[in-house]
Design a protein around this motif. Sequence first.
Motif, PDB file in Angstrom:
ATOM      1  N   UNK A   1       0.835  -1.216   0.000  1.00  0.00           N
ATOM      2  CA  UNK A   1       0.000   0.000   0.000  1.00  0.00           C
ATOM      3  C   UNK A   1       0.859   1.250   0.000  1.00  0.00           C
ATOM      4  N   UNK A   2       0.477   2.222  -0.811  1.00  0.00           N
ATOM      5  CA  UNK A   2       1.229   3.466  -0.930  1.00  0.00           C
ATOM      6  C   UNK A   2       0.281   4.653  -0.827  1.00  0.00           C
ATOM      7  N   UNK A   3       0.820   5.751  -0.330  1.00  0.00           N
ATOM      8  CA  UNK A   3       0.075   7.005  -0.388  1.00  0.00           C
ATOM      9  C   UNK A   3       1.016   8.089  -0.883  1.00  0.00           C
ATOM     10  N   UNK A   4       0.638   8.712  -1.981  1.00  0.00           N
ATOM     11  CA  UNK A   4       1.447   9.792  -2.552  1.00  0.00           C
ATOM     12  C   UNK A   4       0.938  11.106  -1.965  1.00  0.00           C
ATOM     13  N   UNK A   5       1.812  11.750  -1.220  1.00  0.00           N
ATOM     14  CA  UNK A   5       1.438  12.932  -0.451  1.00  0.00           C
ATOM     15  C   UNK A   5       1.566  14.190  -1.306  1.00  0.00           C
ATOM     16  N   UNK A   6       0.459  14.803  -1.701  1.00  0.00           N
ATOM     17  CA  UNK A   6       0.548  16.036  -2.497  1.00  0.00           C
ATOM     18  C   UNK A   6       1.166  17.166  -1.673  1.00  0.00           C
ATOM     19  N   UNK A   7       1.770  18.096  -2.363  1.00  0.00           N
ATOM     20  CA  UNK A   7       2.328  19.243  -1.668  1.00  0.00           C
ATOM     21  C   UNK A   7       2.344  20.441  -2.611  1.00  0.00           C
ATOM     22  N   UNK A   8       2.467  21.619  -2.030  1.00  0.00           N
ATOM     23  CA  UNK A   8       2.606  22.829  -2.832  1.00  0.00           C
ATOM     24  C   UNK A   8       3.480  23.808  -2.068  1.00  0.00           C
ATOM     25  N   UNK A   9       4.059  24.729  -2.812  1.00  0.00           N
ATOM     26  CA  UNK A   9       4.984  25.699  -2.226  1.00  0.00           C
ATOM     27  C   UNK A   9       4.313  27.061  -2.105  1.00  0.00           C
ATOM     28  N   UNK A  10       4.515  27.701  -0.980  1.00  0.00           N
ATOM     29  CA  UNK A  10       4.015  29.053  -0.751  1.00  0.00           C
ATOM     30  C   UNK A  10       5.211  29.991  -0.669  1.00  0.00           C
ATOM     31  N   UNK A  11       5.234  30.984  -1.550  1.00  0.00           N
ATOM     32  CA  UNK A  11       6.348  31.928  -1.612  1.00  0.00           C
ATOM     33  C   UNK A  11       6.062  33.112  -0.707  1.00  0.00           C
ATOM     34  N   UNK A  12       7.014  33.436   0.162  1.00  0.00           N
ATOM     35  CA  UNK A  12       6.863  34.569   1.067  1.00  0.00           C
ATOM     36  C   UNK A  12       8.076  35.498   0.917  1.00  0.00           C
ATOM     37  N   UNK A  13       8.137  36.272  -0.174  1.00  0.00           N
ATOM     38  CA  UNK A  13       9.319  37.109  -0.417  1.00  0.00           C
ATOM     39  C   UNK A  13       9.537  38.164   0.658  1.00  0.00           C
TER      40      UNK A  13
ATOM     41  N   UNK B   1       2.658  20.010   2.980  1.00  0.00           N
ATOM     42  CA  UNK B   1       2.289  18.646   2.626  1.00  0.00           C
ATOM     43  C   UNK B   1       0.854  18.391   3.068  1.00  0.00           C
ATOM     44  N   UNK B   2       0.053  17.863   2.171  1.00  0.00           N
ATOM     45  CA  UNK B   2      -1.392  17.790   2.368  1.00  0.00           C
ATOM     46  C   UNK B   2      -1.840  16.361   2.666  1.00  0.00           C
ATOM     47  N   UNK B   3      -1.908  16.025   3.957  1.00  0.00           N
ATOM     48  CA  UNK B   3      -2.348  14.696   4.363  1.00  0.00           C
ATOM     49  C   UNK B   3      -3.853  14.511   4.291  1.00  0.00           C
ATOM     50  N   UNK B   4      -4.588  15.598   4.023  1.00  0.00           N
ATOM     51  CA  UNK B   4      -6.051  15.500   3.921  1.00  0.00           C
ATOM     52  C   UNK B   4      -6.510  15.306   2.481  1.00  0.00           C
ATOM     53  N   UNK B   5      -5.552  15.282   1.519  1.00  0.00           N
ATOM     54  CA  UNK B   5      -5.912  15.052   0.116  1.00  0.00           C
ATOM     55  C   UNK B   5      -6.456  13.638  -0.052  1.00  0.00           C
ATOM     56  N   UNK B   6      -7.585  13.523  -0.714  1.00  0.00           N
ATOM     57  CA  UNK B   6      -8.257  12.231  -0.828  1.00  0.00           C
ATOM     58  C   UNK B   6      -7.864  11.502  -2.114  1.00  0.00           C
ATOM     59  N   UNK B   7      -7.737  10.179  -2.008  1.00  0.00           N
ATOM     60  CA  UNK B   7      -7.533   9.338  -3.181  1.00  0.00           C
ATOM     61  C   UNK B   7      -8.838   9.184  -3.930  1.00  0.00           C
ATOM     62  N   UNK B   8      -8.833   8.352  -4.951  1.00  0.00           N
ATOM     63  CA  UNK B   8     -10.030   8.192  -5.775  1.00  0.00           C
ATOM     64  C   UNK B   8     -11.162   7.505  -5.029  1.00  0.00           C
TER      65      UNK B   8
END
Length: 293
Positions: free
Chosen positions: A248-260, A271-278
Amino acid sequence: MVILSTAIIKVKDADNSYQFARAFLDSGSQPSFITVADIADFVLQKLTVSLPSHHIDVSRWRIPRHLPLADPQFNISQGIDIIIGAELFFDLLENKQFSLAVGYPLLQKTILGYIVCGRVAEPITEQTSVQSRHVCTEDLLDSQLKRFWEVDNFDDGKAYTSNEQACEDHFNENISRGSDGRYIVRLPLRQEMLTMIGDSYTPALRRFLSMEKTFGNDEDLHLEYSNFIEEYDRLGHKEVISHASCSPQFFLPHHAIHRPESTTTKIRVVFDGSSRGLTQLSLNDVLFSGLTV
């Protein structure tokens, strides 16, 4: 009455889109506050009353038309989204100001435009008598911190549910301490639910491709993100796995927030652990929630 300085600013959200927000420039506040975003020290549901406390008639004010105002509707009573405290306040100021006349406020130049601030000579009415104050006492903070750290009314004789006992056992069996002194514990996975997550690769890939499009328009963000990933690898926080693995695998989505504007970390990777699979289950859904104390 006294006019408090406001400005209309653009804030980048989690999707890297800009949203307009109304900021109160408060040199008397140590931290900064915001209703929703990342540049502030504290996130609150409501920051203050509407500013100013009532609409002000400025039809007879002789404000030079060529001066760009930081808040063109400074005289209209409206809500506040952000409080910018002293940490950033004085970095915004520039060495220029205008005085309209005796009994009128000043126009102070900032990098956001001219802010309007100071006393206005108005007849005292029920509306003009309203004043805004922002107070935080040490006693209140001490009380809140004490409640945060103390565990109240914990009963050692409490009978655990099967899930609570499993989570407690997992914690005791898997906690360790790294060479840097940090505590490490494995995720409390509910093994019987792992196969129910379904395809998490597709949503994670979609999120990553969206972020790559953003990189095409923001080279600084791309560079900062690449540096973050390299450091993540250097610290041993990630390893390469095979997508073809049968486990079993879970691919953890993530995104970057830029704060110049940040004086320390210019980028934050979420890192978004609440992202749902299909199957509409997320990583968070297959973790034991543990005890409530």
